[in-house]
Design a protein around this motif. Structure first.
Motif, PDB file in Angstrom:
ATOM      1  N   THR A   8     -22.440  -0.100  13.874  1.00  0.00           N
ATOM      2  CA  THR A   8     -22.881   0.250  15.217  1.00  0.00           C
ATOM      3  C   THR A   8     -21.949   1.283  15.837  1.00  0.00           C
ATOM      4  O   THR A   8     -20.730   1.118  15.816  1.00  0.00           O
ATOM      5  N   PRO A   9     -22.484   2.362  16.413  1.00  0.00           N
ATOM      6  CA  PRO A   9     -21.620   3.360  17.060  1.00  0.00           C
ATOM      7  C   PRO A   9     -20.765   2.733  18.158  1.00  0.00           C
ATOM      8  O   PRO A   9     -21.191   1.816  18.861  1.00  0.00           O
ATOM      9  N   ARG A 164     -27.930   7.390  19.802  1.00  0.00           N
ATOM     10  CA  ARG A 164     -29.239   6.735  19.637  1.00  0.00           C
ATOM     11  C   ARG A 164     -29.817   6.836  18.222  1.00  0.00           C
ATOM     12  O   ARG A 164     -30.340   5.849  17.699  1.00  0.00           O
ATOM     13  N   PRO A 165     -29.740   7.982  17.545  1.00  0.00           N
ATOM     14  CA  PRO A 165     -30.366   8.071  16.213  1.00  0.00           C
ATOM     15  C   PRO A 165     -29.619   7.301  15.120  1.00  0.00           C
ATOM     16  O   PRO A 165     -30.132   7.189  14.006  1.00  0.00           O
ATOM     17  N   TYR A 166     -28.444   6.764  15.427  1.00  0.00           N
ATOM     18  CA  TYR A 166     -27.593   6.210  14.368  1.00  0.00           C
ATOM     19  C   TYR A 166     -27.200   4.752  14.634  1.00  0.00           C
ATOM     20  O   TYR A 166     -26.138   4.298  14.208  1.00  0.00           O
ATOM     21  N   MET A 167     -28.071   4.012  15.298  1.00  0.00           N
ATOM     22  CA  MET A 167     -27.730   2.653  15.704  1.00  0.00           C
ATOM     23  C   MET A 167     -27.572   1.691  14.531  1.00  0.00           C
ATOM     24  O   MET A 167     -26.973   0.632  14.649  1.00  0.00           O
ATOM     25  N   LEU A 192     -21.823  -1.185  31.203  1.00  0.00           N
ATOM     26  CA  LEU A 192     -22.400  -2.526  31.169  1.00  0.00           C
ATOM     27  C   LEU A 192     -23.543  -2.699  32.166  1.00  0.00           C
ATOM     28  O   LEU A 192     -24.163  -3.768  32.226  1.00  0.00           O
ATOM     29  N   GLY A 193     -23.817  -1.667  32.962  1.00  0.00           N
ATOM     30  CA  GLY A 193     -24.911  -1.728  33.915  1.00  0.00           C
ATOM     31  C   GLY A 193     -24.547  -2.303  35.262  1.00  0.00           C
ATOM     32  O   GLY A 193     -25.427  -2.576  36.089  1.00  0.00           O
ATOM     33  N   LYS A 215     -24.795  -4.413  21.584  1.00  0.00           N
ATOM     34  CA  LYS A 215     -25.110  -5.705  20.981  1.00  0.00           C
ATOM     35  C   LYS A 215     -26.352  -5.568  20.100  1.00  0.00           C
ATOM     36  O   LYS A 215     -27.334  -4.924  20.485  1.00  0.00           O
ATOM     37  N   ASN A 216     -26.295  -6.171  18.924  1.00  0.00           N
ATOM     38  CA  ASN A 216     -27.433  -6.200  17.994  1.00  0.00           C
ATOM     39  C   ASN A 216     -27.955  -4.806  17.646  1.00  0.00           C
ATOM     40  O   ASN A 216     -29.154  -4.607  17.442  1.00  0.00           O
ATOM     41  N   ASN A 217     -27.060  -3.827  17.600  1.00  0.00           N
ATOM     42  CA  ASN A 217     -27.432  -2.455  17.242  1.00  0.00           C
ATOM     43  C   ASN A 217     -28.540  -1.903  18.139  1.00  0.00           C
ATOM     44  O   ASN A 217     -29.370  -1.091  17.706  1.00  0.00           O
ATOM     45  N   ASP A 218     -28.553  -2.324  19.400  1.00  0.00           N
ATOM     46  CA  ASP A 218     -29.632  -1.972  20.325  1.00  0.00           C
ATOM     47  C   ASP A 218     -29.108  -1.039  21.407  1.00  0.00           C
ATOM     48  O   ASP A 218     -28.229  -1.416  22.183  1.00  0.00           O
TER      49      ASP A 218
END
Length: 244
Positions: A8-9, A164-167, A192-193, A215-218
């Protein structure tokens, strides 16, 4: 870390080393001030421990370096990456200096301590009902929390476009940011929003490194690594392989 997490990046946040004003608790925004000898050593030690092939920050996996244009941040970046300046590694391909990650502009409070700012504001008849809270109230003659939020959100959007393209590890896409204590903490909140004035107590020491990811490659689930497992050394890899 798990194999999935390692793909994950990540975003590495680094605070510049100690300065004389940081040591004395003075708010340092736009003022150009250099690192102390201790500050330079803090950064050198972090680089020796954390940066290099197979280490936490592997230069071969970093595709963008984003740095505050203030001299103390630029010098920190120089020290961090000095061992890779002459090597064929992507970490030097695209170093971006941007005001989007510069320290909060403290305006009239530049060079003051926290208590001096509070005394100044009360002399002006401010903060009679509640204490000054920079995350909410901003700085006279400087930036508001809204302005800080806007520039950080712009930068975060750019970073997500890169990653985004490399999650799922299609290619390396780590990003290294070198900036300042307060703006780095603001960055964490926005990543974190949370609003900039959200009550999330944090400590970010000079020369320290924080790690953000997803989290979860999302891409829609930005996360904070509250504990980072360091990569195994080659010897440890061999031992683990023999035990399996």
């Amino acid at each position: 870390m798990s194999d999935r997490e390692s793909l994950t990046p990540r975003v590495f946040l680094v605070r510049h080393g100690e300065t004389e004003w940081a040591k004395s608790g003075r708010f340092t925004g736009t003022t150009e001030i250099g690192l102390t000898a201790t500050g330079a050593q803090q950064v050198s030690s972090a680089a020796a421990t954390l940066i290099g092939p197979g280490r936490l920050i592997d230069p071969s996996r970093v595709v963008r370096v984003i740095v505050s244009p203030r001299r103390r941040a630029a010098k920190t970046c120089e020290i961090l990456l000095k061992d890779f300046s002459s090597r064929p590694t992507r970490i030097w391909d695209d170093v971006t200096y941007t005001e989007d990650i510069a320290e909060w502009d403290y305006g009239d409070y530049e060079g003051c301590t926290d208590q001096e700012i509070r005394n100044l504001r009360k002399k002006k008849g401010l903060d009679l009902e509640k204490e000054w809270y920079i995350w909410r109230d901003g700085c006279e003659g400087g930036e508001s929390s809204k302005q800080v939020t806007e520039r950080l959100d712009r930068l975060i959007s750019q970073i997500k476009d890169i990653q985004r393209p490399y999650m799922n590890g299609e290619a390396s896409a780590d990003v290294l940011i070198v900036a300042h204590g307060l703006i780095n903490r603001c960055f964490v909140k926005r990543w974190l929003g949370f609003a900039v004035d959200f009550d999330l107590p944090m400590i970010f020491a000079p020369g320290a490194v924080a790690v953000l990811s997803y989290k979860n490659n999302d891409i829609d689930k930005p996360a904070l690594h509250v504990g980072v497992a360091l990569p195994l050394s080659s010897d440890e890899d061999s031992v683990r392989g023999a035990e399996q």
